[in-house]
Design a protein around this motif. Sequence first.
Motif, short mmCIF file in Angstrom:
data_model
loop_
_atom_site.label_atom_id
_atom_site.label_comp_id
_atom_site.label_asym_id
_atom_site.label_seq_id
_atom_site.Cartn_x
_atom_site.Cartn_y
_atom_site.Cartn_z
N ASN A 126 0.84 -1.20 0.00
CA ASN A 126 0.00 0.00 0.00
C ASN A 126 0.87 1.24 0.00
O ASN A 126 1.89 1.31 0.69
N ARG A 127 0.45 2.24 -0.75
CA ARG A 127 1.19 3.50 -0.85
C ARG A 127 0.32 4.61 -0.27
O ARG A 127 -0.91 4.53 -0.25
N PHE A 128 0.99 5.68 0.19
CA PHE A 128 0.28 6.76 0.87
C PHE A 128 0.75 8.11 0.35
O PHE A 128 1.80 8.22 -0.31
N LYS A 129 -0.03 9.13 0.67
CA LYS A 129 0.30 10.50 0.28
C LYS A 129 0.07 11.43 1.48
O LYS A 129 -0.71 11.12 2.38
N ALA A 159 -1.84 17.64 -2.28
CA ALA A 159 -0.95 16.50 -2.00
C ALA A 159 0.49 16.99 -2.01
O ALA A 159 1.04 17.33 -3.06
N GLU A 192 -3.09 10.01 3.78
CA GLU A 192 -4.20 9.35 3.11
C GLU A 192 -3.66 8.27 2.19
O GLU A 192 -2.57 8.43 1.61
N PRO A 193 -4.39 7.16 2.05
CA PRO A 193 -3.92 6.11 1.14
C PRO A 193 -4.06 6.53 -0.32
O PRO A 193 -4.99 7.25 -0.69
N GLU A 194 -3.11 6.11 -1.11
CA GLU A 194 -3.19 6.37 -2.55
C GLU A 194 -4.26 5.47 -3.16
O GLU A 194 -4.42 4.31 -2.76
N GLN A 195 -4.99 6.01 -4.11
CA GLN A 195 -5.98 5.20 -4.82
C GLN A 195 -5.27 4.24 -5.76
O GLN A 195 -4.38 4.64 -6.51
N ARG A 231 3.58 12.19 -2.69
CA ARG A 231 2.83 11.01 -3.12
C ARG A 231 3.72 9.78 -3.14
O ARG A 231 4.94 9.87 -3.07
N ASP A 232 3.03 8.64 -3.27
CA ASP A 232 3.68 7.35 -3.48
C ASP A 232 4.73 7.07 -2.39
O ASP A 232 5.91 6.84 -2.66
#
Length: 320
Positions: free
Chosen positions: A4-7, A48, A75-78, A51-52
């Motif tokens: 999972n990636r986040f921003k 943002a 927040e989680p990246e879509q 990211r990533d």
Amino acid sequence: MSDNRFKIVFDGALLPGVESTTAKLNLAELFKSEVEAIEKLFTGRPVALKRDLSRPDAETYLTALKNAGVDARIEPEQPVAFSLAETHETESSNTDYSRPAASPYAPPRATVGDDLPEYATLKVFTIHGRIGRLRYLAWTLVLTLALLVAGGIISTVSFAVATASPVLGTLIGVVLGLALFVALVWVSVQIGVQRLHDLGWSGWLYFLNLVPLVNSVFPILLLVLPGNAGANQYGAPPPRNSTAVKVLATLWLAFIPVVLAIVVTLGMNGYLDQLEANMDSSYESSSITSDDEADQAATVEEDDAQSADEAAEPVDSPEQ
């Protein structure tokens, strides 16, 4: 399957007690950018900033932003959905994303956590930044010595001019003395505000020095209370105290008891002189009263003697 990636998202909110100007300056220093570019982030719209990111990296960036005084969030990246359908290459696919975005809401592209300064830059003539207790003492001693030297120069010039023109000498002394007083107050406020920032307090609290009774305790708090160990909403911690700072602070601490001893001695001498003057006045008053009573007693005795003499004189009887 990828992790999972986040921003990091920021919508202009600040932490409680943080002023907008302070937060913008902290972000400008954090991003190594201009304040004008940072102001574009404070529009109220979510932006943002990064990211990533993995979860640990996102936490690192968020901590750095919290120390700068802004209320950002993770927040989680879509997830991106891939399709085997035929795609058409567009002009946007050739866009160079390494350059700053043209959008006015795009954040400055710079690293956050790794470029945080360990210590803040010292600046005397400003209300921004932080200084510790020893540096506060050292700077106050230097300011006091500068005041004494400048006051001596002003007095010498005024007396020299007054020998030729008393009015002009007095005018020069008043004008230069007033300018020196204003400069002293202004620099004292700047140093005091930086000391308050080191405690994590607002600089407006410096005006407590104008409140009776409080102004006798508040300066002691600035000398006794330790500052925040790490960065706070007013920036990174001040540099470590140099040898010169420690020596000047020690001299000032040694000088304060001497000043207090001189003040107490002068006060006691004045009290004893006043007491002696009162005793002399009482003695003179009692002496005058005693003399008046003695004179009055002598007058009464003379009157009594005269009355006795008059009573002793024979009274001639009329002839038969």
